[in-house]
Design an enzyme around this catalytic site. Structure first.
Site, PDB file in Angstrom:
ATOM      1  N   HIS A  88     -19.168  22.181 -97.635  1.00 41.39           N
ATOM      2  CA  HIS A  88     -19.466  21.423 -98.859  1.00 41.39           C
ATOM      3  C   HIS A  88     -18.310  20.535 -99.306  1.00 41.39           C
ATOM      4  O   HIS A  88     -18.227  20.155-100.470  1.00 41.39           O
ATOM      5  CB  HIS A  88     -19.871  22.391 -99.994  1.00 41.39           C
TER       6      HIS A  88
ATOM      7  N   CYS B  11     -12.256  -2.510-103.646  1.00 41.47           N
ATOM      8  CA  CYS B  11     -13.520  -3.177-103.981  1.00 41.47           C
ATOM      9  C   CYS B  11     -14.002  -2.914-105.400  1.00 41.47           C
ATOM     10  O   CYS B  11     -15.053  -3.425-105.804  1.00 41.47           O
ATOM     11  CB  CYS B  11     -14.600  -2.773-102.969  1.00 41.47           C
TER      12      CYS B  11
ATOM     13  N   ASN C 140     -19.852  42.076-100.733  1.00 41.56           N
ATOM     14  CA  ASN C 140     -20.210  41.492-102.028  1.00 41.56           C
ATOM     15  C   ASN C 140     -20.150  42.582-103.090  1.00 41.56           C
ATOM     16  O   ASN C 140     -20.299  43.757-102.766  1.00 41.56           O
ATOM     17  CB  ASN C 140     -21.633  40.896-101.963  1.00 41.56           C
TER      18      ASN C 140
ATOM     19  N   CYS D 198     -11.960   1.929-107.139  1.00 37.30           N
ATOM     20  CA  CYS D 198     -11.367   1.619-105.842  1.00 37.30           C
ATOM     21  C   CYS D 198     -10.447   0.397-105.942  1.00 37.30           C
ATOM     22  O   CYS D 198     -10.831  -0.631-106.523  1.00 37.30           O
ATOM     23  CB  CYS D 198     -12.496   1.341-104.847  1.00 37.30           C
TER      24      CYS D 198
ATOM     25  N   CYS E 268     -17.136   1.323-100.499  1.00 39.73           N
ATOM     26  CA  CYS E 268     -16.537   0.981 -99.197  1.00 39.73           C
ATOM     27  C   CYS E 268     -16.061   2.211 -98.429  1.00 39.73           C
ATOM     28  O   CYS E 268     -15.571   2.093 -97.313  1.00 39.73           O
ATOM     29  CB  CYS E 268     -15.418  -0.043 -99.359  1.00 39.73           C
TER      30      CYS E 268
ATOM     31  N   CYS F 102     -14.370   6.192-102.180  1.00 44.26           N
ATOM     32  CA  CYS F 102     -15.073   5.132-102.911  1.00 44.26           C
ATOM     33  C   CYS F 102     -16.545   5.151-102.501  1.00 44.26           C
ATOM     34  O   CYS F 102     -16.846   5.163-101.305  1.00 44.26           O
ATOM     35  CB  CYS F 102     -14.440   3.789-102.568  1.00 44.26           C
TER      36      CYS F 102
ATOM     37  N   GLU G  77     -22.328  42.889-105.357  1.00 42.58           N
ATOM     38  CA  GLU G  77     -23.699  43.303-105.684  1.00 42.58           C
ATOM     39  C   GLU G  77     -24.670  42.867-104.590  1.00 42.58           C
ATOM     40  O   GLU G  77     -24.329  42.005-103.766  1.00 42.58           O
ATOM     41  CB  GLU G  77     -24.115  42.716-107.040  1.00 42.58           C
TER      42      GLU G  77
END
Ligand code: BJW
Ligand code: ZN
Length: 251
Positions: free
Chosen positions: A118, A150, A213, A147, A129, A126, A215
């Site tokens: 992720h 641009c 974990n 940016c 670009c 940007c 839970e």
């Protein structure tokens, strides 16, 4: 801490080990999870913040939310869970970390083979670009930066809802999971797809899937072994077992 015999046997013979991690592994570093009682989503609705349309509608608000989280991440340190995973590299031929987290703590702990599904909150780009910016390169006074080349809006290099995961990273991660001998699933609710397919890929390749974990989750009934407890306590205990097993093996 006592572990199941079958698990110890699989660990002893394992060459390739995968750690698939989520927000829960960083909870003990003081970084809030997404869906717990103290979860990030309780204070900020995800649909307001973690998607591209929300960013276009209100870029300053979304940018401010990431700035707030970056500050938490910057002040955080890798915990015993991250460090135990990094140390596993001394005992197995091949260790991969497949993480949904954007906090960079696995890298700071010393893990060397990391698949970030992720993205990473420390990078920005940007939207027009696609030029990348580190944090130091941005002038952050007064809302979302623009940016220098641009004038486009700069966004964090993370994957929002409705956006594809980086394809090469995801397919390499799936391959690593499929060829692993043991796959740990640590601190994730396993409700966000396609990342949540990783344990299934591991299982379909014959890996022994172990959940860590505090839970039960949607995944618990599908794993080979579910260990209930904090990642920062369980993983160092697993590492101690690994050290014992691998020393016996070399005698
Ligand atoms: C502890 C602990 C301790 C606490 N020790 N444990 C089916 C297939 C494919 C996609 C979908 C599908 N169904 C729906 C979708 C769409 C959507 C999705 O999955 N939605 C579901 C929520 C229903 N998926 C997407 O939109 C994805 N993209 C996509 O599908 O693209 C398709 C496409 C293709 C081609 C072109 C265009 C599009 C993208 C998903 C992106 C997710 N992004 C976020 C934000 C990242 C940036 C940021 O950080 O701001 O990723 S959302 C958020 O959830 C974040 C996390 O990585 C992710 C997972 O959360 P995680 O890590 O599991 O955290 P929690 O809080 O849920 O759980 C913590 C756990 O820790 C708990 O279980 C605790 O008990 C435990 N715990 N303390 C051990 N000490
Ligand atoms: Zn640009």
């Amino acid at each position: 801490m006592e572990f199941k015999e079958e698990f110890l046997e699989r660990l002893k013979n394992a060459r390739s080990v995968v750690f698939f991690t989520g927000a829960g592994i960083s909870a003990e570093s003081g970084i809030p999870t997404f869906r717990g009682n103290e979860g990030l989503w309780k204070k900020f609705r995800p649909e307001e913040l973690a998607n591209f349309d929300a960013f276009i509608r209100n870029p300053d608000l979304v940018w401010e939310w990431y700035q707030y989280r970056r500050k938490i991440v910057e002040e955080a340190k890798p915990n015993k869970g991250h460090l135990a995973i990094a140390e596993m590299e001394n005992y197995f031929e091949d260790v991969s970390v497949i993480t949904q987290n954007v906090d960079n703590l696995h890298s700071r702990a010393g893990s060397t083979k990391i698949f970030e599904l992720h993205g990473n909150i420390e990078r920005n780009y940007c939207i027009d670009c696609k030029t990348f910016y580190t944090h130091e390169e941005l002038n952050e006074a007064g809302g979302v930066p623009k940016c220098k080349l641009c004038g486009g809006l700069i966004r964090p290099d993370v994957v929002w809802f409705g956006e594809p995961l980086p394809q090469n990273v995801f397919s390499s991660a799936e391959r690593a999971a499929r060829k692993s001998d043991v796959c740990f699933v640590v601190g994730t609710s396993a409700v966000v797809y396609p990342a949540a397919y990783i344990p299934d890929s591991a299982k379909s390749g014959g890996s022994y899937v172990v959940e860590v974990n505090i839970e039960p989750t949607d995944l618990s009934y599908r794993v080979d072994y579910s260990i209930t407890g904090k990642a920062g306590e369980i993983l160092p205990a697993v590492l101690e077992e690994v050290k014992k097993l691998k020393t016996k093996e070399s005698k």
